[in-house]
Design an enzyme around this catalytic site. Structure first.
Site, short mmCIF file in Angstrom:
data_model
loop_
_atom_site.label_atom_id
_atom_site.label_comp_id
_atom_site.label_asym_id
_atom_site.label_seq_id
_atom_site.Cartn_x
_atom_site.Cartn_y
_atom_site.Cartn_z
N LYS A 151 6.72 7.68 -26.00
CA LYS A 151 5.78 8.97 -26.46
C LYS A 151 6.48 8.67 -27.95
CE LYS A 151 3.96 11.43 -23.16
NZ LYS A 151 4.43 9.78 -22.24
C1 LIG Z 1 3.84 9.76 -20.37
C2 LIG Z 1 5.44 8.82 -19.61
C3 LIG Z 1 4.07 8.80 -18.71
C4 LIG Z 1 3.15 8.38 -18.43
O1 LIG Z 1 2.09 8.27 -18.89
P1 LIG Z 1 0.76 8.28 -19.62
O2 LIG Z 1 0.13 7.57 -20.96
O3 LIG Z 1 0.81 9.86 -19.49
O4 LIG Z 1 -0.39 7.66 -18.34
C5 LIG Z 1 5.38 8.02 -17.72
N1 LIG Z 1 6.34 7.61 -18.26
C6 LIG Z 1 6.88 8.94 -19.02
C7 LIG Z 1 8.51 8.62 -19.04
C8 LIG Z 1 6.36 9.43 -19.64
O5 LIG Z 1 6.65 10.18 -20.45
#
Ligand SMILES: *Cc1c(COP(=O)(O)O)cnc(C)c1O
Length: 495
Positions: free
Chosen positions: A113
């Site tokens: 993120k």
């Molecule tokens: C948010 C997240 C995901 C999923 O990503 P999306 O964009 O919501 O599909 C996968 N792995 C981790 C560690 C995340 O924080």
């Protein structure tokens, strides 16, 4: 370039407006009116550039009301050495000649993120200037663990913004909770909600659509916005790392320019894999997009049948950031695959809201099957995959990354496809110490941040600096509310 809504093509906004609004008023997602093309010469010009330069060049294709100088400065701030623990920013770890792992967790909160949330606050601050906005923007976030911390880290002490994060009380890992409740900054707030992630998310959506609350907040000088991946300013910085990964593979002689690769992405809200799709649509040589789910396999079924059916049990798993039954960003994909048919998309979304289910047209089904492969991985297989990658490759991966690795293998066994494949690593294994320790045969001794040392001592892998620093940090927040009390928390926060 202008942006329109997936539910109404007649609404058009500049990129600054799209970033500021987060979500279109009609409930649709703001999406670029055209997808810019990149060619071989563009890619070649990026092969020997740094990540920051690649980011500014790619983003400038979409954010035409931001200058190149602005975007360059934002990229230097977002991905510099104070924030990321490697100059490569998003390095590739090669396991064998056709298998590569793209590590997206070298930022300040050790989850992917950060790639977008170190950029979004800068895009938003500039958007406030560009649109003459005088109110303070309050970002409301519902998080399953990673977004909340990454958003606070990005927005802490950013002028003209405040940020309030809601997380499910018993739904995040001990390290994730410690990260959130120790967050510094004068403009941040954190609250645990008694309930699961969908409850927190529903509460935030309710506040967004409550005209009464909006009016009170406007009188106090606030407007609400979103840092969830419905905001285009979250998706675009993610397009960058797919293009960057391809450039790295070419630079390091692992693929030849023009050769196709697959990407396998551990998926929840469909934001990350949607960014890969945009990269492909722009002209990046990509063969298949492999969508990896955990036990919450609604997307696997959808990609195989064209029927999206959320009426199924919600499972809490060891990969909590993928525990989600309504993947918001799928809407942008449907919009594109339907030939930008806003009426069809509105119809699907209404059916989802009303009946919990929709079925896409045959044309969309055909387009899905050509470009996507979906698979899922249960809890026992996730643990077994962590153990196997550690044993066979000496490579420690987290629970989300393990789901991707496992589904990539299923894809290869099922299809026989030998295209070089990049699976995406979305979090550091140190965010999920207890599950990772158990997977590699250790008994977790203690809980929370105490396990960081145990995982380090067992494996010899270094603890990310910012996670190690959690141990001495004081808790700043201790607020809990019921699902229906979330609006009161917001009104109190924005007094
Ligand atoms: C948010 C997240 C995901 C999923 O990503 P999306 O964009 O919501 O599909 C996968 N792995 C981790 C560690 C995340 O924080």
């Amino acid at each position: 370039m202008k942006y329109f809504s997936t539910r109404d093509r007649s609404l058009r906004y500049t990129s600054a407006e799209a970033v500021k609004m987060g979500l279109s008023r009609d409930g649709g997602l703001l999406t670029p009116c055209e997808i810019p093309k990149i060619d071989r010469a563009f890619l070649e010009s990026l092969v020997n550039e740094r990540y920051q330069v690649r980011a500014a060049r790619v983003m400038s294709l979409y954010l035409t009301d931001y200058t190149e100088e602005e975007l360059s400065a934002f990229a230097e701030n977002a991905y510099g050495p104070e924030k990321f623990d490697t100059p490569a920013v998003a390095p590739i770890h090669t396991l064998d000649e056709a298998t590569h792992c793209l590590e997206l967790w070298h930022g300040p909160t050790s989850a992917f993120k950060d790639m977008a949330l170190q950029m979004l606050p800068q895009l938003l601050s500039a958007a406030l200037r560009k649109t003459g906005e005088e109110k303070t923007v309050c970002i409301l976030v519902a998080t399953s663990g990673d977004t909340g911390k990454a958003a606070m880290e990005g927005f802490a002490d950013v002028p003209q913004t405040k940020i309030m994060v809601f997380y499910p009380k018993d739904g995040v890992s001990a390290v994730q909770e410690a990260q959130m409740v120790t967050q510094e900054g004068v403009n941040v707030g954190v609250c645990a909600v008694v309930g699961n992630f969908d409850d927190a998310q529903a509460g935030v959506k309710r506040i967004f659509s409550d005209e009464g609350i909006r009016t009170v907040l406007a009188e106090r000088g606030y407007v609400l916005s979103s840092a969830n991946s419905i905001n285009w300013g979250r998706i675009l910085p993610q397009v960058v790392y797919y293009i960057s990964a391809y450039c790295d593979l070419v630079r390091d002689g692992k693929v030849v320019m023009g050769e196709k690769v697959n990407f396998c992405v551990p998926t929840g809200n469909f934001g990350d894999i949607l960014a890969a799709y945009y990269a492909k649509r722009m002209g990046l040589p990509v063969h298949m997009l492999i969508c990896a789910s955990n036990r919450n396999d609604v997307l696997t079924d959808f990609l195989r049948t064209g029927v999206y059916d959320r009426k199924r049990p919600f499972h809490t798993t060891m990969s909590p950031s993928m525990d989600i039954l309504v993947s918001s960003n799928l809407e942008r994909l449907l919009f594109d695959l339907s030939g930008e048919d806003d009426e069809a998309v509105s119809g699907y979304m209404e059916a989802l809201a009303r009946e919990g289910r929709y079925e896409v047209s045959d044309a969309i089904k055909a387009a899905l099957t050509k470009q996507y492969w979906g698979g899922f991985c249960g809890e026992a297989d996730t643990s077994a995959t962590i153990a196997r990658y550690y044993r066979d490759y000496g490579y420690l991966i987290d629970t989300h990354t393990a789901v991707a690795a496992n589904v990539m293998e299923q894809y290869r066994r099922t299809t026989g496809d030998r295209t070089p494949t990049v699976f995406v690593s979305t979090a550091s294994p140190f965010k999920f110490c207890d599950h990772v320790l158990r997977a590699i045969g250790e008994d977790p001794a203690g809980d929370g941040v105490e396990l960081l040392d145990q995982l380090h001592e067992t494996t010899g892998v270094a603890i990310p600096r910012r996670l190690a620093a959690l141990k001495g940090k004081a808790r700043r927040f201790d607020l809990t509310c019921e699902k229906l009390g979330m609006d009161r928390v917001v009104l109190e926060f924005l007094k």
